[in-house]
Every structure is written in C-alpha cells, then in structure tokens.
Scaffold this motif. Sequence first.
Motif, PDB file in Angstrom:
ATOM      1  N   ALA A 196     -55.285  12.656  44.834  1.00  0.00           N
ATOM      2  CA  ALA A 196     -55.601  12.611  46.267  1.00  0.00           C
ATOM      3  C   ALA A 196     -56.058  10.966  46.795  1.00  0.00           C
ATOM      4  O   ALA A 196     -56.490  10.968  47.987  1.00  0.00           O
ATOM      5  CB  ALA A 196     -56.948  13.396  46.812  1.00  0.00           C
ATOM      6  N   LEU A 197     -56.068  10.309  45.800  1.00  0.00           N
ATOM      7  CA  LEU A 197     -56.601   8.889  46.044  1.00  0.00           C
ATOM      8  C   LEU A 197     -55.381   7.887  46.320  1.00  0.00           C
ATOM      9  O   LEU A 197     -54.215   8.104  45.729  1.00  0.00           O
ATOM     10  CB  LEU A 197     -57.413   8.433  44.922  1.00  0.00           C
ATOM     11  CG  LEU A 197     -58.599   9.367  44.296  1.00  0.00           C
ATOM     12  CD1 LEU A 197     -59.110   8.650  43.018  1.00  0.00           C
ATOM     13  CD2 LEU A 197     -59.648   9.578  45.342  1.00  0.00           C
ATOM     14  N   ASP A 198     -55.827   6.722  47.127  1.00  0.00           N
ATOM     15  CA  ASP A 198     -54.743   6.000  47.190  1.00  0.00           C
ATOM     16  C   ASP A 198     -54.603   4.964  46.145  1.00  0.00           C
ATOM     17  O   ASP A 198     -55.207   5.257  45.076  1.00  0.00           O
ATOM     18  CB  ASP A 198     -54.912   5.071  48.703  1.00  0.00           C
ATOM     19  CG  ASP A 198     -56.381   4.258  48.394  1.00  0.00           C
ATOM     20  OD1 ASP A 198     -56.420   3.364  47.282  1.00  0.00           O
ATOM     21  OD2 ASP A 198     -57.481   4.359  49.048  1.00  0.00           O
ATOM     22  N   ARG A 199     -53.687   4.286  46.110  1.00  0.00           N
ATOM     23  CA  ARG A 199     -52.901   3.586  45.007  1.00  0.00           C
ATOM     24  C   ARG A 199     -54.252   2.667  44.356  1.00  0.00           C
ATOM     25  O   ARG A 199     -54.201   2.714  43.145  1.00  0.00           O
ATOM     26  CB  ARG A 199     -51.575   2.870  45.210  1.00  0.00           C
ATOM     27  CG  ARG A 199     -51.125   2.170  44.017  1.00  0.00           C
ATOM     28  CD  ARG A 199     -49.782   1.392  44.267  1.00  0.00           C
ATOM     29  NE  ARG A 199     -49.170   0.742  43.253  1.00  0.00           N
ATOM     30  CZ  ARG A 199     -48.344   1.278  42.359  1.00  0.00           C
ATOM     31  NH1 ARG A 199     -47.821   2.422  42.552  1.00  0.00           N
ATOM     32  NH2 ARG A 199     -48.009   0.524  41.357  1.00  0.00           N
ATOM     33  N   GLN A 200     -54.484   1.908  45.246  1.00  0.00           N
ATOM     34  CA  GLN A 200     -55.426   0.758  44.654  1.00  0.00           C
ATOM     35  C   GLN A 200     -56.944   1.609  44.001  1.00  0.00           C
ATOM     36  O   GLN A 200     -57.187   1.324  42.984  1.00  0.00           O
ATOM     37  CB  GLN A 200     -55.927  -0.020  45.623  1.00  0.00           C
ATOM     38  CG  GLN A 200     -56.917  -1.297  45.306  1.00  0.00           C
ATOM     39  CD  GLN A 200     -57.250  -2.146  46.363  1.00  0.00           C
ATOM     40  OE1 GLN A 200     -56.471  -2.053  47.469  1.00  0.00           O
ATOM     41  NE2 GLN A 200     -57.956  -3.199  45.756  1.00  0.00           N
ATOM     42  N   LEU A 201     -57.300   2.711  44.748  1.00  0.00           N
ATOM     43  CA  LEU A 201     -58.342   3.381  44.019  1.00  0.00           C
ATOM     44  C   LEU A 201     -57.898   4.229  42.933  1.00  0.00           C
ATOM     45  O   LEU A 201     -58.911   4.194  41.862  1.00  0.00           O
ATOM     46  CB  LEU A 201     -58.874   4.496  45.067  1.00  0.00           C
ATOM     47  CG  LEU A 201     -60.156   5.258  44.937  1.00  0.00           C
ATOM     48  CD1 LEU A 201     -61.294   4.204  44.552  1.00  0.00           C
ATOM     49  CD2 LEU A 201     -60.663   5.911  46.344  1.00  0.00           C
ATOM     50  N   ARG A 202     -56.850   4.686  42.933  1.00  0.00           N
ATOM     51  CA  ARG A 202     -56.394   5.221  41.647  1.00  0.00           C
ATOM     52  C   ARG A 202     -56.484   4.242  40.316  1.00  0.00           C
ATOM     53  O   ARG A 202     -56.855   4.695  39.483  1.00  0.00           O
ATOM     54  CB  ARG A 202     -54.918   5.879  41.921  1.00  0.00           C
ATOM     55  CG  ARG A 202     -54.575   7.301  42.514  1.00  0.00           C
ATOM     56  CD  ARG A 202     -53.079   7.275  42.931  1.00  0.00           C
ATOM     57  NE  ARG A 202     -52.814   7.699  41.628  1.00  0.00           N
ATOM     58  CZ  ARG A 202     -52.081   8.955  41.547  1.00  0.00           C
ATOM     59  NH1 ARG A 202     -52.194  10.000  42.525  1.00  0.00           N
ATOM     60  NH2 ARG A 202     -51.583   9.414  40.244  1.00  0.00           N
TER      61      ARG A 202
END
Length: 345
Positions: free
Chosen positions: A165-171
């Motif tokens: 559920a996280l955006d790419r950078q946060l992932r």
Amino acid sequence: MSSVKLQVEQIAKCFGPTKVLQDLDLTVQKGELLTLLGSSGSGKTTLLQIISGLLAPTSGRLLIDGKDETWTPVHKRDIGVVFQNYALFPHLTIEENVAFPLRMRQLPAAEINRKVKEALEMVELGHAAQRFPRALSGGQQQRVALARCLVYQPGIILMDEPLGALDRQLRETMQIEIKRIHRESGATIVFVTHDQEEALALSDRICLMNEGRIVQIDTPQAIYQRPRSTFVAGFIGHSNILRGEVRAGQLITKQGTFALPDKSAMQGQASLVIRPEHIRIQQPGTAALEGEICESIYAGSETRLVVALAEGTRFVVRSSGLCCEKIGDRVSLGWDVQQSLLLSA
C-alpha cells in the motif's frame, strides 16, 4: 542442533475440485528471510495462511523446530504476522499497540515496558511512543506493526505483502528498514510479494511459485543469473529469448543462426536467454540481429530501448545514462555469447 526452523512436507490444498497447492516441499533455515514470490493465483498467500494456521492443508504436514504443527491452532503457534493494512488499534497509542500482545500474555508490567521500549528503538520510533496511529505516516505505521510483531519474539514472522500500500519511494525505504531489522533481530521471516524487485532486494533466498508449484528456490543472484527455465528468466527481471533448435553447436531460429555458450551439450528444442544489460547497440549490418528502435524510455540512471525485429519479435536493450540512438533508427544487436544462457524448451 538443527538449523532448520520450518519444514513444509508435501503440502497440498484443494478448494473443491481445484488443487491450488501441488504437494509442496520447502525448508526455511533459522534466521533466514525467505520470500514467496509469484503472480496473483500462484499459491503464495495460500501457503502463508497454511503456515500461520489460518488455513488447513488438504494433505501433507508442517513442522516447526522439528515438531509437527499441522493441526496446531493458530493462537498456539509460535508465529507472528505483519499484514498489508497495518491492523493497528486506532484508539491506542503506539506504545499501547506494541504492548498489546505482551499484555495478552500477562507479562509483568516492568518486562512489558522494557520490551516495548526495545522494540520501538529497533524500528526507530521511540520518540513516537505516545502518539496515535493517525498521527504517523504509512511507513511509520508499518514499522509499528513490525515492532508489535517483534516485541514478543515469535519463532517465525510472516509478512503478507506488507509494503503493497506504500508509494515507490517509501517502499524502497521500508525495504532497507526491514533488512536492517532482520539483521539486528536475527528473526526468521517468510515474506510474500508479487514484486520481483522487492524480492531481489530483500531476500536471503527466493521461492518462485507458479500455478501452485515451486519452480525454483535460490539466492537472488543465482535465480537472476542462472534461471532454470524460460518462465523464471522471464519473471525475474526482463529477458530477451530466442527459441529454436540446437544443431551442430548452434541455435537455429526464425531470427537467424546463433552461437551458443561454451559447454552447451544440449540438443533439440531450446531457448537462448540474453539479459537486456548484456546487449550492445552496433552499426547496422555488423551483427546477426537487426531491427528498428520503436521505443526509448529514459529512467535516470539508464535508458531502455525497445527494438522491433523484422519478424515481429521485440528486444529490450538497457544502457547506462543517455544514449545517442532515437526512435526510428536502424540498429544491429550484439552480445558476448558467454553472457547468454541456453535453456531446454
């Protein structure tokens, strides 16, 4: 003392007439981070649910530390689960959320306070102990969910697409955090994802699944560099594949005739696999494959070119930084034959 933490022995699962897990065998070592990787419907989440006790197998058995736990109820298994949606209690502070499993186990208050402080420090959220989940970012909430699982030190931690559920950078940030926490805690983790880049970044080993079967278990490096089938080669990273028949030490295809890597004793139908980063753009007429650039994708550190060959096949070429070629250019494609891989059809 055995280093095996988890053993899956001939585990199968049927839903009515449909067999969704095909008699699987799998071993997970103590302290290992093993990723179950596969597309939707491959059986990875079903296997995770059987390991956790949320789902009963149709046949086979499950051993934890050498003990048969196939029919042990979920609440009696020494297993923790980190879900995709965090599953935090919104009315409890971060400290109270992490303390919850310890209070359910009726540990002394002083021990609870010590363990909660240690767990929050491990995920670098000690400063947020008195906040509520709504005051934290998605990545911070995921770290709280991980701390709540780590705090009672389960024998195995199961993670079901926790970064989905996280955006790419946060992932990518959380991938680094999970690797650090795994290294510092020494926990045994079984991680489920459909994201091949995530699997390559996180895992000690990857278990690639397809249609309820395990198709290859290996280290990230081995599964990328030495795939055992064209399915694996196509799923892990991108591969350019030439299919044909081996005759007299060469591969005869509709695109042309190609040399094979040394020690290739294979005969009959086969596929030659070439990774995009191993292909070189050459002047027209200087290599066996020719085509026209039909797409150019600039991605910062690299440029990906899609080259359409005469008979319709498309090859992907990856080069570092900017490249001079543009859409519509005619090019030849070459590669070091020793960097290609021959696989049986």
